[in-house]
Design an enzyme around this catalytic site. Structure first.
Site, PDB file in Angstrom:
ATOM      1  N   PHE A  10       0.819  -1.201   0.000  1.00  0.00           N
ATOM      2  CA  PHE A  10       0.000   0.000   0.000  1.00  0.00           C
ATOM      3  C   PHE A  10       0.857   1.256   0.000  1.00  0.00           C
ATOM      4  O   PHE A  10       1.801   1.372   0.785  1.00  0.00           O
ATOM      5  CB  PHE A  10      -0.882   0.050   1.255  1.00  0.00           C
ATOM      6  N   ASP A  11       0.488   2.203  -0.838  1.00  0.00           N
ATOM      7  CA  ASP A  11       0.924   3.572  -0.646  1.00  0.00           C
ATOM      8  C   ASP A  11       0.194   4.105   0.590  1.00  0.00           C
ATOM      9  O   ASP A  11      -0.787   3.502   1.042  1.00  0.00           O
ATOM     10  CB  ASP A  11       0.579   4.389  -1.895  1.00  0.00           C
ATOM     11  N   LEU A  12       0.663   5.222   1.139  1.00  0.00           N
ATOM     12  CA  LEU A  12       0.009   5.786   2.326  1.00  0.00           C
ATOM     13  C   LEU A  12      -0.941   6.921   1.948  1.00  0.00           C
ATOM     14  O   LEU A  12      -2.157   6.786   2.031  1.00  0.00           O
ATOM     15  CB  LEU A  12       1.052   6.285   3.324  1.00  0.00           C
ATOM     16  N   ASP A  13      -0.369   8.047   1.506  1.00  0.00           N
ATOM     17  CA  ASP A  13      -1.177   9.231   1.215  1.00  0.00           C
ATOM     18  C   ASP A  13      -2.044   9.000  -0.022  1.00  0.00           C
ATOM     19  O   ASP A  13      -1.544   8.685  -1.103  1.00  0.00           O
ATOM     20  CB  ASP A  13      -0.270  10.444   0.972  1.00  0.00           C
TER      21      ASP A  13
END
Length: 221
Positions: A10-13
């Site tokens: 997963f990316d965060l932002d």
């Protein structure tokens, strides 16, 4: 439920967190503090995702020395208040819980500096779901998404490339997944546009967290 993938990244932002308010408020503060005009909203939106120093150079025309000064100002505000101007997207905690229960291993692959990422996932109570946390270095300029993806795969114990999916909301995530040779799922509910994601190679789009599920789970019924 059974996970389609052995490892889910997963990316965060813009993928786990709706973090634009804190990032953009802090970036505007830093840009003004060094005497530059704040770009229009359609340009500022592009600050969400890439390393901040890189964005200040690319979108404001700062040289590296001034961008470094602005990054320090950005980071002071972000670490003080910006990181709290943030929330999980609805359904993320349940999705992470279900992925873990289905046997998948989870990691981040984010351009956010690791200390900030760790603080955010702890704050929102989702640290327990991750087998690894992979993030950018501390300088605010350089991060290689393909290298982060490769590191996350190693940190999760390894897998064949077809057993790994990267979920993100910008062309940086899509390009990184393509270069790393793993599947990509576009979180089109985030900050990137469908046009930029498609141009970067995205074929599957989820307009909500719930819409990620059909791509991630095999229905046993």
């Amino acid at each position: 439920m059974i996970s389609r993938y052995k490892i889910v990244l997963f990316d965060l932002d813009g993928t786990l967190c709706e973090s634009g308010e804190g990032i953009l408020n802090s970036a505007k503060h830093a840009i003004q503090a060094v005497g530059f005009p704040v770009p229009p909203p359609e340009i500022m939106r592009k600050f969400i995702g890439p390393p901040m120093g890189q964005s200040l150079q690319n979108f404001c025309g700062m040289d590296k020395e001034l961008a470094e000064k602005a990054v320090a100002i950005y980071r002071e505000r972000y670490n003080r208040i910006g990181w709290i101007e943030n929330r999980l997207y609805p359904g993320i905690q349940e999705l992470l819980k279900d992925l873990k229960a289905s046997g998948a291993k989870l990691s981040t692959a984010s351009s956010k500096p690791k200390p900030a990422l760790e603080r955010i996932v702890q704050h929102f109570g989702i640290l327990e779901y991750f087998d690894a946390l992979v993030a950018a270095g501390p300088d605010g300029f350089h991060s290689s998404k393909p290298e982060m993806i490769e590191q996350a795969i190693r940190d999760c114990g390894g897998a064949q490339k077809q057993e790994v999916v990267m979920i993100g909301d910008t062309h940086f995530d899509a390009n990184g997944a393509v270069e790393a040779g793993v599947d990509f799922l576009a979180a089109s509910y985030g900050y990137g546009t469908k046009e930029e994601l498609a141009a970067a190679g995205a074929a599957h789009f989820a307009d909500s967290v719930e819409a990620l599920r059909p791509y991630l789970f095999i229905d046993e019924n």
